[in-house]
Design an enzyme around this catalytic site. Structure first.
Site, PDB file in Angstrom:
ATOM      1  N   LEU A 151     -40.503  25.352  15.689  1.00 47.83           N
ATOM      2  CA  LEU A 151     -41.151  26.576  16.137  1.00 47.83           C
ATOM      3  C   LEU A 151     -40.510  26.911  17.509  1.00 47.83           C
ATOM      4  O   LEU A 151     -39.787  26.177  18.041  1.00 47.83           O
ATOM      5  CB  LEU A 151     -42.516  26.017  16.598  1.00 47.83           C
ATOM      6  CG  LEU A 151     -43.643  25.507  15.586  1.00 47.83           C
ATOM      7  CD1 LEU A 151     -44.927  24.960  16.137  1.00 47.83           C
ATOM      8  CD2 LEU A 151     -43.766  26.675  14.587  1.00 47.83           C
ATOM      9  N   ASP A 152     -40.623  28.174  17.510  1.00 48.38           N
ATOM     10  CA  ASP A 152     -39.853  28.646  18.823  1.00 48.38           C
ATOM     11  C   ASP A 152     -40.547  28.228  19.999  1.00 48.38           C
ATOM     12  O   ASP A 152     -41.517  27.712  20.027  1.00 48.38           O
ATOM     13  CB  ASP A 152     -40.216  30.199  18.803  1.00 48.38           C
ATOM     14  CG  ASP A 152     -39.480  31.126  18.019  1.00 48.38           C
ATOM     15  OD1 ASP A 152     -38.333  30.497  17.512  1.00 48.38           O
ATOM     16  OD2 ASP A 152     -39.741  32.295  17.426  1.00 48.38           O
ATOM     17  N   LYS A 153     -39.586  28.203  21.186  1.00 55.22           N
ATOM     18  CA  LYS A 153     -40.140  27.602  22.383  1.00 55.22           C
ATOM     19  C   LYS A 153     -41.699  27.814  22.836  1.00 55.22           C
ATOM     20  O   LYS A 153     -42.427  27.050  23.240  1.00 55.22           O
ATOM     21  CB  LYS A 153     -39.061  27.988  23.586  1.00 55.22           C
ATOM     22  CG  LYS A 153     -39.665  27.685  24.828  1.00 55.22           C
ATOM     23  CD  LYS A 153     -38.830  27.839  26.125  1.00 55.22           C
ATOM     24  CE  LYS A 153     -39.124  27.684  27.440  1.00 55.22           C
ATOM     25  NZ  LYS A 153     -38.274  28.305  28.364  1.00 55.22           N
ATOM     26  N   ARG A 250     -42.085  36.853  13.986  1.00 55.34           N
ATOM     27  CA  ARG A 250     -41.818  37.870  15.253  1.00 55.34           C
ATOM     28  C   ARG A 250     -41.041  39.020  14.591  1.00 55.34           C
ATOM     29  O   ARG A 250     -41.576  40.243  14.915  1.00 55.34           O
ATOM     30  CB  ARG A 250     -41.240  37.135  16.363  1.00 55.34           C
ATOM     31  CG  ARG A 250     -41.790  36.020  16.889  1.00 55.34           C
ATOM     32  CD  ARG A 250     -40.953  35.040  17.732  1.00 55.34           C
ATOM     33  NE  ARG A 250     -40.737  35.644  18.813  1.00 55.34           N
ATOM     34  CZ  ARG A 250     -39.655  35.218  19.817  1.00 55.34           C
ATOM     35  NH1 ARG A 250     -39.210  34.145  19.541  1.00 55.34           N
ATOM     36  NH2 ARG A 250     -39.397  35.883  20.786  1.00 55.34           N
TER      37      ARG A 250
END
Length: 333
Positions: A151-153, A250
């Site tokens: 997962l992104d930060k 995104r």
């Protein structure tokens, strides 16, 4: 054509134990390099680790040692007998983890915002991988400490981690076969009319190398979404991934004109609706990250064969923002 292979024997993944495999070369692999065939047959092991074992004489083809670049023939038997040692590229650190499930094969984590998954430039430590090694040191024997997806930060929610090579192989295979259920909640800008599906290839942005984009020569990517709630100028979506490209949700939602709230990398400046009260305006302008949460995760247990499903509660910051929208909606109706 998808390649198939036959294996005999099993691998062990405990610290200091040996890993043993026998692999019969099938026709699809004929005339390929030995290290390429091993990498294809054992995707849970890194190419560099396999090459090291080959050059150290721990891999034989029909009973004879070979070099990484040597070609193999159909029907030959590759024998691997090597010590699975911990890697020391990533330090173990004592970092609290929100663990929703753990057994001898896997663990499932609810990741908070701000936690980077892998060490990288600018984030050499303090990552999920560091935390996992602090929690279970034997994960050092596995690629990336057992992390099979990311997962992104600043995305919150569910991640599954393998604790053995057997589990790693199973989870990677399930991800590749699109058998892992991953459902997200996404608050986006714009009033989305109806749900749909986005099929658009994703690759590196042509000029901004830290960003991804929809590009004609990118990797295939597919995202499904449905509308859960509509607010003034915004919508809450349920999103499901069929593929797992970097920044996929995104990029895809931004490409159809509905970027995630708070996602300034993909064009989402705060846009308070006309007539919004100060509480909503403040919450929108102060929201510090992309409004994306990995809500549900479903998979088949690597050894038990059971279908498992977990759900992570919405994080506090996103819950507060949604409540502000709902209060405004009630006030206007």
């Amino acid at each position: 054509m998808k390649q198939t292979f036959a294996t005999e024997g099993a691998a062990t993944a405990a610290r200091g134990q040996r890993i043993r495999h026998e692999i019969r070369v099938v026709p699809d692999w004929a005339e390929r390099r030995l290290d390429q065939v091993l990498a294809a047959a054992l995707p849970e092991l890194s190419r560099s680790r396999l090459q090291h074992w080959i050059e150290a004489g721990q891999v034989w083809v029909d009973g004879l040692p070979r070099r990484s670049r040597d070609k193999v023939r159909a029907g030959q038997l590759i024998h691997l007998d090597a010590m699975l040692e911990p890697r020391d590229e990533c330090l173990a650190q004592s970092i609290a983890l929100d663990i929703l499930f753990e057994d001898e094969q896997i663990l499932v984590i609810n990741k908070p915002a701000g936690l980077v998954v892998h060490p990288a430039a600018g984030h050499r430590d303090g990552t999920l991988q560091n935390a996992l090694l602090g929690h279970a040191p034997d994960l050092a024997t596995l690629p990336r400490a057992g992390i099979v997806h990311r997962l992104d930060k600043d995305t919150t929610g569910l991640l599954v981690v393998a604790k053995t090579l057997e589990a790693h192989r199973s989870l990677v295979a399930q991800l590749q076969a699109r058998q892992v259920h991953r459902e997200y909640r996404a608050l986006v800008i714009g009033e989305v009319v109806a749900g749909g599906r986005i099929d658009a290839p994703i690759g590196r942005h042509a000029t901004q190398r830290t960003r991804m984009a929809v590009v004609s020569d990118g990797r295939p990517a597919s995202t499904r979404y449905r509308v859960l709630e509509r607010f003034a100028g915004h919508s809450l979506l349920g999103v499901e991934l069929e593929t797992g490209r970097t920044h996929q949700i995104r990029v895809h939602l931004s490409s159809i004109g509905h970027p995630l709230v708070g996602d300034r990398s993909y064009g989402a400046r705060p846009r308070p609706p006309k007539g919004a009260g100060p509480a909503l305006v403040e919450a929108l302008q102060g929201f510090p990250r992309q409004a994306l949460h990995a809500l549900r995760l479903g998979l088949v247990h690597p050894t038990r064969g059971l279908e498992l499903l977990w759900e992570a509660p919405m994080p506090d910051d996103l819950s507060v923002l949604l409540e502000r929208f709902r209060q405004e909606t009630r006030a206007w109706t």
